[in-house]
Design a protein around this motif. Structure first.
Motif, PDB file in Angstrom:
ATOM      1  N   GLY A 154     -18.444  16.195  -1.286  1.00  0.00           N
ATOM      2  CA  GLY A 154     -19.083  14.888  -1.358  1.00  0.00           C
ATOM      3  C   GLY A 154     -18.209  13.739  -1.782  1.00  0.00           C
ATOM      4  N   ILE A 155     -16.887  13.912  -1.740  1.00  0.00           N
ATOM      5  CA  ILE A 155     -15.980  12.824  -2.108  1.00  0.00           C
ATOM      6  C   ILE A 155     -15.204  12.384  -0.874  1.00  0.00           C
ATOM      7  N   PRO A 156     -15.518  11.209  -0.328  1.00  0.00           N
ATOM      8  CA  PRO A 156     -14.786  10.724   0.849  1.00  0.00           C
ATOM      9  C   PRO A 156     -13.332  10.417   0.495  1.00  0.00           C
ATOM     10  N   VAL A 157     -12.432  10.794   1.410  1.00  0.00           N
ATOM     11  CA  VAL A 157     -11.001  10.654   1.144  1.00  0.00           C
ATOM     12  C   VAL A 157     -10.330   9.834   2.238  1.00  0.00           C
ATOM     13  N   MET A 158      -9.560   8.835   1.812  1.00  0.00           N
ATOM     14  CA  MET A 158      -8.651   8.121   2.702  1.00  0.00           C
ATOM     15  C   MET A 158      -7.255   8.691   2.470  1.00  0.00           C
ATOM     16  N   GLY A 159      -6.582   9.078   3.536  1.00  0.00           N
ATOM     17  CA  GLY A 159      -5.236   9.615   3.430  1.00  0.00           C
ATOM     18  C   GLY A 159      -4.187   8.522   3.446  1.00  0.00           C
ATOM     19  N   HIS A 160      -2.931   8.918   3.257  1.00  0.00           N
ATOM     20  CA  HIS A 160      -1.827   7.948   3.208  1.00  0.00           C
ATOM     21  C   HIS A 160      -0.547   8.684   3.579  1.00  0.00           C
ATOM     22  N   VAL A 161       0.080   8.283   4.693  1.00  0.00           N
ATOM     23  CA  VAL A 161       1.302   8.943   5.152  1.00  0.00           C
ATOM     24  C   VAL A 161       2.397   7.915   5.410  1.00  0.00           C
ATOM     25  N   GLY A 162       3.605   8.423   5.643  1.00  0.00           N
ATOM     26  CA  GLY A 162       4.746   7.557   5.885  1.00  0.00           C
ATOM     27  C   GLY A 162       5.453   7.263   4.589  1.00  0.00           C
ATOM     28  N   LEU A 163       5.635   5.976   4.299  1.00  0.00           N
ATOM     29  CA  LEU A 163       6.188   5.573   3.015  1.00  0.00           C
ATOM     30  C   LEU A 163       5.100   5.737   1.959  1.00  0.00           C
ATOM     31  N   THR A 164       5.304   6.664   1.050  1.00  0.00           N
ATOM     32  CA  THR A 164       4.318   6.931  -0.001  1.00  0.00           C
ATOM     33  C   THR A 164       4.937   6.519  -1.335  1.00  0.00           C
ATOM     34  N   PRO A 165       4.526   5.370  -1.881  1.00  0.00           N
ATOM     35  CA  PRO A 165       5.191   4.810  -3.061  1.00  0.00           C
ATOM     36  C   PRO A 165       5.231   5.725  -4.273  1.00  0.00           C
ATOM     37  N   GLN A 166       4.244   6.600  -4.438  1.00  0.00           N
ATOM     38  CA  GLN A 166       4.271   7.492  -5.595  1.00  0.00           C
ATOM     39  C   GLN A 166       5.430   8.485  -5.523  1.00  0.00           C
ATOM     40  N   ALA A 167       5.965   8.679  -4.317  1.00  0.00           N
ATOM     41  CA  ALA A 167       7.086   9.605  -4.139  1.00  0.00           C
ATOM     42  C   ALA A 167       8.416   8.867  -4.061  1.00  0.00           C
ATOM     43  N   VAL A 168       8.463   7.652  -4.622  1.00  0.00           N
ATOM     44  CA  VAL A 168       9.673   6.832  -4.509  1.00  0.00           C
ATOM     45  C   VAL A 168      10.894   7.540  -5.082  1.00  0.00           C
ATOM     46  N   ASN A 169      10.709   8.355  -6.114  1.00  0.00           N
ATOM     47  CA  ASN A 169      11.860   9.032  -6.716  1.00  0.00           C
ATOM     48  C   ASN A 169      12.435  10.103  -5.795  1.00  0.00           C
ATOM     49  N   VAL A 170      11.590  10.690  -4.960  1.00  0.00           N
ATOM     50  CA  VAL A 170      12.058  11.672  -3.992  1.00  0.00           C
ATOM     51  C   VAL A 170      12.622  10.984  -2.755  1.00  0.00           C
ATOM     52  N   LEU A 171      11.938   9.929  -2.325  1.00  0.00           N
ATOM     53  CA  LEU A 171      12.357   9.224  -1.110  1.00  0.00           C
ATOM     54  C   LEU A 171      13.630   8.410  -1.331  1.00  0.00           C
ATOM     55  N   GLY A 172      13.883   8.019  -2.582  1.00  0.00           N
ATOM     56  CA  GLY A 172      15.087   7.266  -2.877  1.00  0.00           C
ATOM     57  C   GLY A 172      14.979   5.778  -2.635  1.00  0.00           C
ATOM     58  N   GLY A 173      13.761   5.275  -2.455  1.00  0.00           N
ATOM     59  CA  GLY A 173      13.586   3.840  -2.236  1.00  0.00           C
ATOM     60  C   GLY A 173      12.397   3.564  -1.337  1.00  0.00           C
ATOM     61  N   TYR A 174      12.281   2.293  -0.932  1.00  0.00           N
ATOM     62  CA  TYR A 174      11.118   1.861  -0.170  1.00  0.00           C
ATOM     63  C   TYR A 174      11.462   1.534   1.284  1.00  0.00           C
ATOM     64  N   GLY A 175      12.526   2.126   1.808  1.00  0.00           N
ATOM     65  CA  GLY A 175      12.918   1.860   3.189  1.00  0.00           C
ATOM     66  C   GLY A 175      11.943   2.458   4.183  1.00  0.00           C
ATOM     67  N   ALA A 176      12.022   1.969   5.426  1.00  0.00           N
ATOM     68  CA  ALA A 176      11.154   2.453   6.498  1.00  0.00           C
ATOM     69  C   ALA A 176      11.396   3.933   6.748  1.00  0.00           C
ATOM     70  N   ARG A 177      10.338   4.624   7.082  1.00  0.00           N
ATOM     71  CA  ARG A 177      10.406   6.059   7.314  1.00  0.00           C
ATOM     72  C   ARG A 177      10.266   6.367   8.804  1.00  0.00           C
ATOM     73  N   GLY A 178      10.805   7.534   9.186  1.00  0.00           N
ATOM     74  CA  GLY A 178      10.602   8.019  10.541  1.00  0.00           C
ATOM     75  C   GLY A 178      11.695   7.651  11.519  1.00  0.00           C
ATOM     76  N   ARG A 179      12.868   7.308  11.010  1.00  0.00           N
ATOM     77  CA  ARG A 179      13.944   6.921  11.924  1.00  0.00           C
ATOM     78  C   ARG A 179      14.583   8.139  12.594  1.00  0.00           C
ATOM     79  N   SER A 180      14.492   9.293  11.955  1.00  0.00           N
ATOM     80  CA  SER A 180      15.009  10.513  12.592  1.00  0.00           C
ATOM     81  C   SER A 180      13.870  11.233  13.297  1.00  0.00           C
ATOM     82  N   THR A 181      14.216  12.027  14.297  1.00  0.00           N
ATOM     83  CA  THR A 181      13.198  12.770  15.048  1.00  0.00           C
ATOM     84  C   THR A 181      12.451  13.733  14.133  1.00  0.00           C
ATOM     85  N   ALA A 182      13.176  14.396  13.241  1.00  0.00           N
ATOM     86  CA  ALA A 182      12.538  15.371  12.347  1.00  0.00           C
ATOM     87  C   ALA A 182      11.539  14.684  11.432  1.00  0.00           C
ATOM     88  N   GLU A 183      11.931  13.536  10.866  1.00  0.00           N
ATOM     89  CA  GLU A 183      11.020  12.836   9.966  1.00  0.00           C
ATOM     90  C   GLU A 183       9.831  12.277  10.721  1.00  0.00           C
TER      91      GLU A 183
END
Length: 289
Positions: A154-183
């Motif tokens: 009973g809890i509606p969920v909105m998802g969030h993909v691509g640049l995920t700000p909470q993972a900034v420490n893993v991503l290494g910054g706020y740059g655009a995502r998906g430039r490589s085929t794998a990503e």
């Protein structure tokens, strides 16, 4: 207008009173996408206070109480330090200030990742304490089981993909995502996993445009773009960014105003009048009868 205002003479504040308009619902937002497309794009903006919600409500389908309040309201360096208390308090204010839009509240970092049970406890608390209609969480395939767990309870969920700000420490910054085929493949797969798990909408943030278009075409739920593509099913921005409250904004933000300059000019004029003793004047003071 979705809201009218009634002056409280004891506080001189304008309080919202309901207009004859029903609040939108999560199923109504989800149903906007039919046959792979929406007739009218979905409008979403962030809101953190009751007054801000009053001003935005008539024009928005969704109001997002984003964990971006960490930077915008509290001056924190990222969204990571934001707490459940912060989110619950601000979400409650936004709910009180709105009557039309669906209010969605972000789940802060550390409140849902450990397990679906932890996520349910956190989400239930946020919805109970705020009156919001749905939660948003970051992450793709890794969070699919959690999205399904919440949706089935009973809890509606909105998802969030691509640049995920909470993972900034893993991503290494706020740059655009998906430039490589794998990503690119991973982000697209993440969106499909959230869709299959029951997300009623998915924010697609900071990705190269072809990915946003592909996701929008492949998932059955609406996509909400931010730094993505006009071909997403809707758009969201941080309200303070689009109103020009900050000197620097991300590339994907269009500034619709220069509110910071307006505020600074008005405050400067006030300060000048105070120092010149021209304020307060006869109109702002009380005299003996």
């Amino acid at each position: 207008m979705s809201t009218t205002f009634q002056l409280d003479t004891s506080t001189s504040r304008a309080n919202p009173t309901p207009s004859p308009m029903k609040r939108l619902t999560v199923p109504a937002i989800r149903a906007r996408k039919k046959g792979g497309a929406v007739d009218t794009p979905i409008v979403m903006l962030t809101a953190y206070t009751a007054r801000q919600a009053q001003l935005l409500d008539a024009h928005c389908d969704l109001l997002l109480v984003g964990d971006s309040l960490g930077q915008v309201i509290y001056g924190l360096p990222s969204t990571v330090p934001v707490t459940l208390d912060m989110m619950a308090n601000h979400a409650a204010a936004v709910v009180r200030g709105s009557y039309h839009a669906v209010v969605v509240v972000d789940m802060p970092f550390g409140s849902y990742e450990a397990s679906p049970h932890q996520a349910f406890a956190s989400a239930a608390r946020l919805l109970k304490e705020s009156g919001a209609a749905a939660i948003k969480l970051e992450g793709g395939a890794a969070m699919a089981d959690t999205v399904a767990f919440l949706s089935q309870r009973g809890i509606p969920v909105m998802g969030h993909v691509g640049l995920t700000p909470q993972a900034v420490n893993v991503l290494g910054g706020y740059g655009a995502r998906g430039r490589s085929t794998a990503e690119a493949d991973k982000i697209t797969g993440d969106a499909r996993a959230l869709d299959d798990a029951g997300a009623f909408a998915i924010v697609v943030e900071g990705v190269v445009e072809p990915i946003a278009i592909a996701i929008t075409e492949q998932v059955s739920c609406p996509t909400i773009g931010i730094g993505a593509s006009a071909r997403c099913d809707g758009q969201v921005l941080v309200t303070e960014d689009m109103l020009g409250m900050f000197e620097r904004v991300p590339r994907f933000v269009k500034r619709y105003g220069d509110l910071a300059a307006t505020i600074e000019a008005d405050v400067a004029r006030y300060a000048e009048e105070v120092r010149a003793r021209s304020f307060p004047g006869p109109e702002q003071t009380y005299q003996p009868k």
